[in-house]
Design a protein around this motif. Structure first.
Motif, short mmCIF file in Angstrom:
data_model
loop_
_atom_site.label_atom_id
_atom_site.label_comp_id
_atom_site.label_asym_id
_atom_site.label_seq_id
_atom_site.Cartn_x
_atom_site.Cartn_y
_atom_site.Cartn_z
N UNK A 90 0.86 -1.18 0.00
CA UNK A 90 0.00 0.00 0.00
C UNK A 90 0.90 1.23 0.00
N UNK A 91 0.79 2.13 -0.99
CA UNK A 91 1.49 3.41 -0.92
C UNK A 91 0.73 4.31 0.04
N UNK A 92 1.20 4.39 1.29
CA UNK A 92 0.41 5.06 2.31
C UNK A 92 1.25 5.70 3.39
N UNK A 93 0.80 5.55 4.64
CA UNK A 93 1.40 6.24 5.77
C UNK A 93 1.99 5.25 6.76
N UNK B 83 6.31 14.15 2.87
CA UNK B 83 5.52 14.28 4.09
C UNK B 83 4.06 14.52 3.72
N UNK B 84 3.17 14.35 4.68
CA UNK B 84 1.77 14.69 4.47
C UNK B 84 1.26 15.34 5.74
N UNK B 85 0.53 16.42 5.58
CA UNK B 85 0.10 17.22 6.72
C UNK B 85 -1.35 16.95 7.07
N UNK B 86 -1.60 16.64 8.33
CA UNK B 86 -2.95 16.55 8.87
C UNK B 86 -3.31 17.92 9.43
N UNK B 87 -4.49 18.42 9.06
CA UNK B 87 -4.88 19.77 9.46
C UNK B 87 -6.31 19.78 9.99
N UNK C 83 15.30 11.00 -0.55
CA UNK C 83 14.57 10.36 0.56
C UNK C 83 14.61 11.22 1.81
N UNK C 84 13.48 11.27 2.50
CA UNK C 84 13.36 12.09 3.69
C UNK C 84 13.85 11.34 4.92
N UNK C 85 14.20 12.10 5.95
CA UNK C 85 14.51 11.52 7.26
C UNK C 85 13.21 11.37 8.03
N UNK C 86 12.93 10.17 8.50
CA UNK C 86 11.72 9.95 9.28
C UNK C 86 11.79 10.78 10.55
N UNK C 87 10.70 11.48 10.85
CA UNK C 87 10.64 12.25 12.09
C UNK C 87 9.18 12.50 12.44
N UNK C 88 8.94 12.82 13.68
CA UNK C 88 7.59 13.14 14.10
C UNK C 88 7.14 14.48 13.52
N UNK C 89 8.10 15.35 13.23
CA UNK C 89 7.75 16.62 12.62
C UNK C 89 6.87 17.46 13.54
#
Length: 270
Positions: free
Chosen positions: A100-103, A122-126, A254-260
């Motif tokens: 699954x291309x997801x989260x 990244x993907x932003x929840x708002x 590629x991004x670094x995984x983080x809680x952001x």
């Protein structure tokens, strides 16, 4: 030619000769016979413009095209299946789909999947609210409010916590378009949804006065079903393929995984 005539002299009939020629052509290489490639089954859901089903039934979206490029580099053919969120999770647990291309960090999939080490975006929840609602700068601003959620979305475990939080009422919409319509009609105080799908809806069906307040940044990845015994092999192949493409400048680094970013006060809930 000598070998063919030798076989004929030793009793090869016309049918046997035909079979022999087919075998020879098959073994001759890619110039005469197309190599059979491994196929991977991809489940995807309605999250335009990242992943969605076009009117012609074809899988489309930014994340879908990225999946196609990575799979091509890794040497896989893809078979797409459009699924509701809950069914996609069920198929990942049971092996109905391979990836699954997801989260990342979906509680419902804990212990059931492998995630790629690369995160392409990244993907932003708002929280989205109408202009008459107060801005959201702390989690406490959501208390004593009604939140609209997308049915089936877990929001990384946040949906369940919100439903259990005193002073917060939750109502559900079947999809992103319906959720925006509910917000505009006052069916909830805020809509909790991902930035890109809501933007896509507002571009197609403009609603005046919608305001956006960041809640949380999450990581995208390719999520592989552990029900497939080759899940580790597939995950490594996707990771390696993405890194090769990134070195050539054909995909984002590629991004670094983080809680952001997280809305102040949200960590206490999670």
């Amino acid at each position: 030619m000598f070998r063919i005539f030798w076989c004929c002299e030793h009793g090869f009939n016309a049918r046997g000769l035909t079979v022999f020629l087919v075998v020879i052509l098959t073994l001759a290489g890619p110039g005469q016979a197309q190599q059979i490639r491994d196929s991977v089954k991809v489940g995807y859901m309605d999250a335009a413009p990242l992943t969605y089903q076009a009117e012609n039934g074809r899988a489309e979206g930014v994340f879908i095209e990225l999946t196609r490029r990575v799979a091509e580099e890794a040497g896989f053919d893809l078979e797409f299946e459009y699924l509701p969120v809950t069914r996609a999770y069920f198929y990942l647990r049971t092996g109905g789909i391979d990836v699954w291309p997801g989260l990342t960090d979906v509680p419902a999939l804990e212990g059931e999947v492998l995630e790629t080490f690369v995160s392409p975006m990244p993907i932003q929840l708002s929280a989205f609210g109408m202009e008459q609602q107060q801005p959201v700068s702390h989690f406490n601003d959501l208390r004593d409010k009604t939140l609209i959620l997308i049915s089936g979305y877990t929001y990384g475990g946040l949906a369940e916590r919100l439903e259990q939080t005193a002073g917060i009422a939750v109502t559900e919409a079947p999809n992103h378009r319906a959720a925006v319509a509910m917000l505009s009609r006052g069916r909830g105080d805020y809509l909790l949804d991902y930035q890109e799908p809501v933007k896509a809806v507002l571009e197609e069906f403009p609603v005046q006065g919608v305001r956006e307040y960041p809640v949380r940044i999450r990581n995208t990845a390719w999520i592989f079903s552990l029900a497939n015994p080759r899940s580790s092999q597939l995950r490594d192949a996707f990771d390696d393929a993405y890194l090769r493409l990134a070195e050539r400048g054909e995909v984002p680094e590629p991004r670094t995984f983080s809680k952001g970013f997280q809305l102040p006060g949200l960590a206490d809930l999670l």
